[in-house]
Design a protein around this motif. Structure first.
Motif, PDB file in Angstrom:
ATOM      1  N   GLY A 167       0.835  -1.191   0.000  1.00  9.09           N
ATOM      2  CA  GLY A 167       0.000   0.000   0.000  1.00  9.09           C
ATOM      3  C   GLY A 167       0.858   1.225   0.000  1.00  9.09           C
ATOM      4  N   SER A 168       0.232   2.396  -0.102  1.00  8.43           N
ATOM      5  CA  SER A 168       0.999   3.629  -0.181  1.00  8.43           C
ATOM      6  C   SER A 168       1.050   4.369   1.150  1.00  8.43           C
ATOM      7  N   GLY A 169       0.487   3.790   2.202  1.00  7.10           N
ATOM      8  CA  GLY A 169       0.549   4.436   3.500  1.00  7.10           C
ATOM      9  C   GLY A 169       1.949   4.355   4.075  1.00  7.10           C
ATOM     10  N   GLU A 170       2.173   5.071   5.169  1.00  5.32           N
ATOM     11  CA  GLU A 170       3.499   5.121   5.764  1.00  5.32           C
ATOM     12  C   GLU A 170       3.664   4.047   6.828  1.00  5.32           C
ATOM     13  N   GLY A 171       4.800   3.347   6.799  1.00  3.59           N
ATOM     14  CA  GLY A 171       5.213   2.431   7.849  1.00  3.59           C
ATOM     15  C   GLY A 171       4.180   1.376   8.152  1.00  3.59           C
ATOM     16  N   LYS A 197      10.611  -0.881  -8.642  1.00  2.00           N
ATOM     17  CA  LYS A 197       9.925  -1.240  -9.881  1.00  2.00           C
ATOM     18  C   LYS A 197      10.586  -0.503 -11.038  1.00  2.00           C
ATOM     19  N   GLU A 198      10.905  -1.223 -12.091  1.00  2.00           N
ATOM     20  CA  GLU A 198      11.525  -0.574 -13.246  1.00  2.00           C
ATOM     21  C   GLU A 198      10.554   0.414 -13.868  1.00  2.00           C
ATOM     22  N   THR A 199      11.021   1.638 -14.055  1.00  2.00           N
ATOM     23  CA  THR A 199      10.191   2.692 -14.629  1.00  2.00           C
ATOM     24  C   THR A 199      10.987   3.369 -15.731  1.00  2.00           C
ATOM     25  N   LYS A 200      10.729   2.981 -16.956  1.00  2.00           N
ATOM     26  CA  LYS A 200      11.446   3.551 -18.095  1.00  2.00           C
ATOM     27  C   LYS A 200      10.985   4.980 -18.344  1.00  2.00           C
ATOM     28  N   SER A 201      11.807   5.738 -19.026  1.00  2.00           N
ATOM     29  CA  SER A 201      11.545   7.170 -19.191  1.00  2.00           C
ATOM     30  C   SER A 201      10.158   7.451 -19.745  1.00  2.00           C
ATOM     31  N   ALA A 202       9.754   6.703 -20.748  1.00  2.00           N
ATOM     32  CA  ALA A 202       8.476   6.965 -21.404  1.00  2.00           C
ATOM     33  C   ALA A 202       7.275   6.587 -20.538  1.00  2.00           C
ATOM     34  N   ASP A 203       7.497   5.805 -19.481  1.00  2.00           N
ATOM     35  CA  ASP A 203       6.389   5.295 -18.667  1.00  2.00           C
ATOM     36  C   ASP A 203       6.216   6.022 -17.339  1.00  2.00           C
ATOM     37  N   GLY A 234      -0.891   5.018 -10.092  1.00  2.00           N
ATOM     38  CA  GLY A 234      -0.598   4.545  -8.751  1.00  2.00           C
ATOM     39  C   GLY A 234       0.248   3.284  -8.728  1.00  2.00           C
ATOM     40  N   ASP A 235       0.926   2.983  -9.839  1.00  2.00           N
ATOM     41  CA  ASP A 235       1.796   1.805  -9.876  1.00  2.00           C
ATOM     42  C   ASP A 235       2.986   1.970  -8.941  1.00  2.00           C
ATOM     43  N   VAL A 236       3.400   3.202  -8.724  1.00  2.00           N
ATOM     44  CA  VAL A 236       4.520   3.505  -7.822  1.00  2.00           C
ATOM     45  C   VAL A 236       4.114   4.653  -6.915  1.00  2.00           C
ATOM     46  N   ASP A 237       4.779   4.715  -5.756  1.00  2.00           N
ATOM     47  CA  ASP A 237       4.493   5.806  -4.809  1.00  2.00           C
ATOM     48  C   ASP A 237       5.308   7.047  -5.134  1.00  2.00           C
ATOM     49  N   PHE A 238       6.533   6.848  -5.582  1.00  2.00           N
ATOM     50  CA  PHE A 238       7.322   7.954  -6.119  1.00  2.00           C
ATOM     51  C   PHE A 238       8.398   7.395  -7.040  1.00  2.00           C
ATOM     52  N   ILE A 239       9.027   8.287  -7.817  1.00  2.00           N
ATOM     53  CA  ILE A 239      10.019   7.875  -8.809  1.00  2.00           C
ATOM     54  C   ILE A 239      11.305   8.640  -8.597  1.00  2.00           C
ATOM     55  N   ALA A 240      12.421   7.900  -8.523  1.00  2.00           N
ATOM     56  CA  ALA A 240      13.767   8.482  -8.483  1.00  2.00           C
ATOM     57  C   ALA A 240      14.566   7.811  -9.585  1.00  2.00           C
ATOM     58  N   ALA A 241      14.583   8.428 -10.762  1.00  2.00           N
ATOM     59  CA  ALA A 241      15.131   7.744 -11.933  1.00  2.00           C
ATOM     60  C   ALA A 241      15.668   8.752 -12.947  1.00  2.00           C
TER      61      ALA A 241
END
Length: 282
Positions: free
Chosen positions: A34-38, A88-94, A102-109
């Motif tokens: 889930g996307s909640g904390e802790g 989770k792999e997140t390519k530039s175009a995606d 909501g597939d990811v909570d945040f992106i660092a890429a």
């Protein structure tokens, strides 16, 4: 009478079963994704899988790189143990689609902050200021972009980096495109091309690989500014604020400096100081 007894017993069994199932569901909710904390929940973070020094999935299934270190630090500050992180792999175009769904909570890429992207997602950071640069063989030198006129310049197919160099600095440069940066590195090493261009952080990551130790160097030209931000779903200001607070702490306690050294040090990457967190610029 007999039928009534069986029915009553069945009802009792059914009630117990439903009660057990309900308890099981509550327990599962505490430890599920889930996307909640802790609270034992999982957090899903988008990264690159194919950029050494930034975001790389190794053959043994581990994740390494500066973006991975930053993402892990932020997640821990949000209350997640390292074992609760799912990369989770997140390519530039995606990237924008992954956040919107909501597939990811945040992106660092290596997610450069631009006005166009800010229309679709919100950014925390920036957490790294990179520049477009050139990677050269260790014994070669290029003092300015114009020196590439007449030389063979490599980048990956579809990249705008080489086109920018040709348009803005060296119109007579000969572009050579390859499907991957690894192929460009092979061509640079063998002399088939004279330089490779993309963000200096990406170049430093590739040059830092053990098999390339001492073979390449960065030109240090700073042909553009690329402010890397952490992307979150549009409108989630609370998440942006929490991530910014985590990034500020990472800079203050010197974990940011250590992550730069660990991931870019072997390439002698002359990084910029940590940018001002919360100063979202193009």
């Amino acid at each position: 009478m007999k039928l009534r007894k069986v029915t009553a017993a069945s009802a009792t069994v059914l009630a117990l079963a439903l009660s057990a199932t309900a308890c099981g569901s509550d327990s599962g909710k505490e430890s599920g994704s889930g996307s909640g904390e802790g609270g034992g929940k999982k957090i899903t973070i988008g990264i690159k899988y194919d950029q050494p020094g930034l975001g790389l999935k190794t053959p043994d299934g581990k994740f390494t790189g500066f973006d991975v270190d930053v993402a892990t630090y932020v997640a821990k500050e949000l209350g997640y143990a390292e074992g609760d992180i799912e990369f989770k792999e997140t390519k530039s175009a995606d990237r924008e689609t992954a956040l919107a769904r909501g597939d990811v909570d945040f992106i660092a890429a290596t997610y450069s902050i631009t006005d166009e992207r800010k229309q679709k997602v919100d950014f925390a950071g920036p957490y790294l200021l990179a520049h477009q640069d050139l990677l050269l063989r260790a014994d070669d030198n290029v003092a300015k972009g114009e020196d590439l006129n007449g030389k063979k310049l490599c980048s990956v197919t579809g990249s705008t980096s080489a086109q920018n160099v040709k348009k803005d600095f060296a119109p007579k440069a000969q572009l050579q495109e390859y499907p991957t940066y690894s192929q460009c590195l092979g061509a640079l090493q063998s002399g088939r091309v004279d330089a490779l261009t993309t963000d200096d952080s990406i170049l430093a990551g590739y040059a830092s690989q053990p098999q390339y130790k001492g073979k390449f160097k960065l030109a240090g030209l700073k042909l553009s500014n690329e402010n890397y931000g952490i992307g979150v779903k549009k409108g989630d200001k609370e998440m942006v604020d929490k991530i910014n607070a985590a990034l500020e702490k990472m800079v203050q306690d010197k974990s940011w400096d250590q992550a730069v050294k660990d991931n870019f040090g072997p390439a002698n990457y002359k990084n910029e100081p940590a940018p001002k967190i919360g100063n979202i610029v193009k």
